[in-house]
Enzyme design. Structure first.
Site, PDB file in Angstrom:
ATOM      1  N   LYS B 194       0.862  -1.168   0.000  1.00 31.67           N
ATOM      2  CA  LYS B 194       0.000   0.000   0.000  1.00 31.67           C
ATOM      3  C   LYS B 194       0.907   1.229   0.000  1.00 31.67           C
ATOM      4  O   LYS B 194       2.032   1.129   0.464  1.00 31.67           O
ATOM      5  CB  LYS B 194      -0.923  -0.023   1.196  1.00 31.67           C
ATOM      6  CG  LYS B 194      -0.221   0.322   2.512  1.00 31.67           C
ATOM      7  CD  LYS B 194      -1.214   0.560   3.602  1.00 31.67           C
ATOM      8  CE  LYS B 194      -0.539   1.154   4.791  1.00 31.67           C
ATOM      9  NZ  LYS B 194      -0.133   2.543   4.650  1.00 31.67           N
ATOM     10  N   HIS B 224       0.637  -4.348   5.308  1.00 36.30           N
ATOM     11  CA  HIS B 224       1.360  -4.971   6.420  1.00 36.30           C
ATOM     12  C   HIS B 224       0.739  -4.663   7.768  1.00 36.30           C
ATOM     13  O   HIS B 224       1.047  -5.287   8.761  1.00 36.30           O
ATOM     14  CB  HIS B 224       2.821  -4.555   6.407  1.00 36.30           C
ATOM     15  CG  HIS B 224       3.008  -3.083   6.505  1.00 36.30           C
ATOM     16  ND1 HIS B 224       2.986  -2.276   5.404  1.00 36.30           N
ATOM     17  CD2 HIS B 224       3.190  -2.281   7.558  1.00 36.30           C
ATOM     18  CE1 HIS B 224       3.157  -1.029   5.788  1.00 36.30           C
ATOM     19  NE2 HIS B 224       3.284  -1.003   7.084  1.00 36.30           N
ATOM     20  N   LYS B 228      -2.049 -11.509   8.566  1.00 38.05           N
ATOM     21  CA  LYS B 228      -2.974 -12.613   8.389  1.00 38.05           C
ATOM     22  C   LYS B 228      -3.461 -13.138   9.737  1.00 38.05           C
ATOM     23  O   LYS B 228      -4.615 -13.522   9.892  1.00 38.05           O
ATOM     24  CB  LYS B 228      -2.235 -13.710   7.646  1.00 38.05           C
ATOM     25  CG  LYS B 228      -3.085 -14.862   7.246  1.00 38.05           C
ATOM     26  CD  LYS B 228      -2.252 -15.783   6.383  1.00 38.05           C
ATOM     27  CE  LYS B 228      -3.098 -16.882   5.801  1.00 38.05           C
ATOM     28  NZ  LYS B 228      -2.350 -17.632   4.794  1.00 38.05           N
ATOM     29  N   HIS B 286      -6.562  -0.073   5.719  1.00 42.53           N
ATOM     30  CA  HIS B 286      -6.518  -0.843   6.942  1.00 42.53           C
ATOM     31  C   HIS B 286      -7.833  -0.798   7.718  1.00 42.53           C
ATOM     32  O   HIS B 286      -8.430  -1.821   8.016  1.00 42.53           O
ATOM     33  CB  HIS B 286      -5.375  -0.283   7.788  1.00 42.53           C
ATOM     34  CG  HIS B 286      -5.131  -1.019   9.044  1.00 42.53           C
ATOM     35  ND1 HIS B 286      -5.137  -2.374   9.100  1.00 42.53           N
ATOM     36  CD2 HIS B 286      -4.872  -0.580  10.285  1.00 42.53           C
ATOM     37  CE1 HIS B 286      -4.886  -2.741  10.335  1.00 42.53           C
ATOM     38  NE2 HIS B 286      -4.735  -1.681  11.079  1.00 42.53           N
TER      39      HIS B 286
END
Lengths: 300, 532
Positions: B194, B224, B228, B286
């Site tokens: 991003k 980032h 995950k 985000h």
């Protein structure tokens, strides 16, 4: 903080724990399991240390059951450690006299509520872990055949008594090898005619890898001997030549494949804390281990 | 049970769709792999990772250490190679030395010589600028040599850790030099970070650049901030449990607050940050991703497509406030004291023009027009130089409809809350009323806390490790696709236009909780921000 209780009871231990927790602002609230370590005075230090290291990944209540002087009068001494080596609580339970035969009566009231129980015998494995008094309370029972004088026989004994939830650290030690072998066969490979696993004579991990490969691949996998350390080579005969992973120094493995450049990959031997951490990561029965044990028993 | 390798009994798929999806990907069956064998991790196949922008902070502090950590955990294949490309007059050894230092300083797993030696054998460096044809030809030679020397099988991942302005040049060079074309041998993947554009138009432009050269499934967009692990934790909390889902709706939830607070200023990122601002920097990607994960319906399966479908559905149901003047707020930090140190204001930062209108704090009230969420506001805020670093999602519940206690008993009782802490100290907090011990009946808010045991440990993989591994394995589930990126811009663009049209950001002292206008925005709704 360390609290020593001499000639005590589980009730008093509970009370001391609650107080310690209150004084420290409840540091041990997120425990995910109880780990019972069945050991003796000489081996407890290493085992508890490994468990505490693994406890950083799996905050747990560690109960070290140490039997001492069976001929003395019955007595229970407890050493409680809270907030010293990371999260969780450690309780060393020293049992004197006939009490040592009834360790389960001490351990049962001290199991952390609601969470799973794992029992670990770092030294001598009981012949049938599931029937052992300290094994029946546990979802998962961890032995270490490599610690016995006759590892392969121990493993075969354990195979006979296998119950879902049993596992052995010599199987845990095989994970990096097995994972590298599986990754090797992720790419197209020539027909595998036979295989061989080389290791020190008394290395149950090599026996398990050989049994696993034989079972999964449906080919003959021999178990050869080498000078170590640990497992030194796994190789396959193929029509094109030999495909092999060798690790002569216990640190770096080389993958050789006919007609391709040699490739190296780190494959270090892991310490007990890492092995225990892996064991605690999954608490469901390990069916692949069960199959491999059965295959091993069939070979011998 | 006598299930052999070929017949994994007891594995009857609860959801046939999931298994079917896996089968397509699996290719020929590897007899050593067994879904029941949970110990064997997925290891990346032989490949080369080519990194552009290796001299940046990100590469040094995060990416190189993550590569080492993956190798240390045994998750990289034999022969894995790492090629750096930059405008430096370096030989392979110089670059290896730079990597070595980055690894030594920042890796999370213990340093082992054997691991490093094996990794360093595959480190290469190609020197040149992005417009230099010869350098890219050299790069192409270099990776082909690696295929021959180290058996990497023609599998290349390109990591573009560079400003978006340079994407077109690099992508065109990859195409020109033939690097982007696998010709049927091996795979090509490209990783971009991003921001994915600065508005809808530029996001589409960026996508068009990549689209012509790499197929959509080969493009990995990395956010980032959103590891995950976090995504999986949220999904597990919501969909693996029975006790939360029944109250996860407008019937019980009063409002939702999603916060990303940073204690740092813009530091050395002036060039990037000026003209971008907090909303484009983190809210668009985000915070909207977090909103989507919180608000979406249950996906049919835990796979990439089902998840994306649900996220896209909920993102397209997001509505802006009718009046942007009262439903949004923005600010710039001014000089002040933050965390015990005196710090400069944003306009005095090096590289920021004195008349910059870029916001360092942004707050938005969004609605989600679904049956589940109608009428429940979602408040999003992100800012720099706030009191502390914290990212969290808070579900604030409605008050109990009737309290059988006297008003004085419950004076100190607030609203129940479920807080998902994302960083630092990932975990979950539940706030509820409890009786204060004593003879008087008094109810007060208390917290029940759960911290992921994982978070203490060196062996839980860092976000970048998991991201890199997913890229090398080719596992796309949690990376946003272009459609989600565009939906994010669709939501944010009108706000940015509105802000650009007249207002100047309000000032807030560094170390405070944000501008007064943000507090006022909440106060108008009869609510307040959670304390930072």
């Amino acid at each position: 903080m360390t609290i020593d209780l001499t000639d005590t009871t589980t009730g008093a231990i509970h009370e001391a724990l609650t107080q310690a927790r209150r004084r420290m602002g409840g540091p041990a609230s997120g425990m995910v399991l109880t780990l019972i370590i069945v050991t003796d005075e000489s081996a407890q230090y290493d085992a508890v240390r490994a468990a505490n290291q693994a406890g950083r990944e799996h905050p747990s209540r560690v109960l070290a059951v140490i039997t001492r002087r069976p001929k003395n009068e019955s007595r229970l001494d407890a050493e409680i450690r809270v907030g010293e080596n990371g999260p969780g609580e450690t309780i060393l339970l020293r049992m004197y006299g006939p009490l040592g035969q009834h360790a389960d009566s001490v351990a049962a009231p001290l199991l952390a509520p609601d969470v799973p129980v794992v029992t670990w015998w770092p030294d001598d494995a009981p012949p049938a872990p599931r029937s052992d008094p300290l094994g029946t309370v546990a979802q998962r029972r961890v032995t270490d055949a490599a610690a016995s004088d006759t590892p392969l026989e121990t493993l075969l004994t354990l195979a006979k008594a296998y119950q879902p939830g049993d596992t052995d650290l010599s199987w845990t030690r095989s994970t990096p090898w097995r994972s590298l072998l599986a990754a090797t066969l992720d790419q197209p490979y020539p027909e595998l005619l036979s295989g061989e696993v080389l290791a020190e004579p008394d290395n149950p991990t090599a026996d398990l890898i050989a049994a696993w490969l034989g079972h999964r691949l449906g080919i003959e996998v021999r178990r050869g001997e080498s000078g170590g350390p640990g497992v030194t080579e796994v190789g396959f005969e193929t029509p094109d030549g030999k495909v092999a992973i060798s690790r002569p120094d216990g640190r770096t493995a080389t993958l050789s494949w006919p007609g391709r450049p040699e490739r190296r990959v780190a494959l270090h031997r892991r310490d007990t804390a890492e092995l225990i951490a892996e064991e605690l990561r999954r608490l469901e029965p390990d069916e692949v281990y069960a199959e491999t044990l059965r295959a091993l028993a069939a070979r011998h | 049970m006598t299930a052999g390798p070929g017949s994994p009994e007891g594995l009857a798929p609860a959801n046939p769709g999931v298994i079917a999806g896996l089968d397509e990907l699996a290719g020929p069956v590897n007899p050593l792999r067994d879904p029941r064998d949970r110990r064997i991790p997925r290891v990346a196949g032989p490949c080369v990772l080519v990194m552009f922008g290796v001299t940046g902070d990100l590469a040094r502090k995060k990416l190189m250490p993550a590569i080492y950590d993956l190798a240390n955990r045994g998750l990289l294949p034999p022969g894995f190679s790492f090629v750096g490309f930059a405008r430096r007059d370096w030989a392979d050894e110089d670059f290896a030395q730079v990597t070595y230092q980055a690894v030594k300083e920042y890796a999370r797993t213990p340093f082992r010589d054997a691991v490093w030696e094996q990794l360093s054998e595959g480190v290469r460096f190609v020197s040149g600028s992005f417009s230099d044809d010869a350098a890219f030809d050299e790069l192409a030679d270099c990776v082909r040599k690696l295929d021959a020397e180290r058996g990497t099988g023609g599998n290349y991942a390109f990591y573009l850790s560079i400003p978006p302005g340079q994407f077109p040049t690099v992508v065109q060079q990859l195409k020109r030099s033939g690097l982007s074309d696998s010709g049927g041998h091996g795979w090509r993947r490209v990783v971009i970070e991003k921001p994915f554009g600065h508005d809808l138009a530029s996001a589409r432009e960026l996508n068009a650049i990549l689209d012509g050269v790499f197929p959509p499934e080969a493009v990995f967009r990395i956010d980032h901030y959103l590891g995950k692990e976090t995504v999986q934790n949220i999904l597990a909390l919501r969909f693996a449990n029975e006790m939360y889902e029944p109250i996860w709706n407008r019937g019980y939830v009063d409002h939702v607050q999603i916060t990303m607070a940073e204690d740092i200023g813009i530091g050395g990122r002036a060039g990037y940050y000026d003209g971008i601002g907090a909303a484009r920097d983190v809210i668009q990607n985000h915070l909207l991703q977090l909103l989507a994960l919180m608000a979406m319906e249950e996906p049919a399966a835990f796979d990439a497509d089902s998840l994306r479908m649900e996220k896209e559905k909920v993102l397209s149901a997001v509505r802006l406030p009718a009046d942007l003047a009262t439903g949004t707020a923005r600010g710039q930090y001014s000089a002040g004291w933050q965390g015990g140190r005196q710090v400069r204001g944003f306009l005095e930062e090096e590289g920021i023009p004195a008349d910059s209108r870029t916001e360092t704090y942004a707050a938005l009230r969004l609605g989600v027009d679904t049956r589940r969420w109608a009428g429940v506001p979602f408040y999003l805020r992100a800012g720099k130089r706030l009191p502390r670093r914290m990212t969290e999602i808070a579900l604030i519940f409605q008050r109990a409809p009737h309290l059988p206690f006297s008003a004085t008993d419950t004076e100190e009782l607030g609203q129940n809350a479920l807080v998902i802490r994302i960083q630092p100290d990932e975990g979950i907090t539940v706030r509820f009323g409890s009786k204060v011990p004593g003879t008087a009946m008094e109810v007060r808010d208390v917290n029940m806390d759960f911290a992921y045991g994982e978070s203490f440990t060196e062996s839980s993989p860092e976000a970048y490790e998991r991201l890199l591994l997913d890229v090398l394995i080719g596992d796309p589930p949690l990376f946003p696709r272009q459609q989600e990126v565009e939906l994010g811009w669709r939501i944010l663009d009108p706000v940015e236009d509105f802000w650009a049209s007249f207002t100047k950001p309000d000032q807030y002292p560094a170390g405070s909780a944000g501008p007064a206008s943000a507090e006022a925005m909440m106060a108008r709704d009869g609510r307040a921000w959670r304390r930072l």
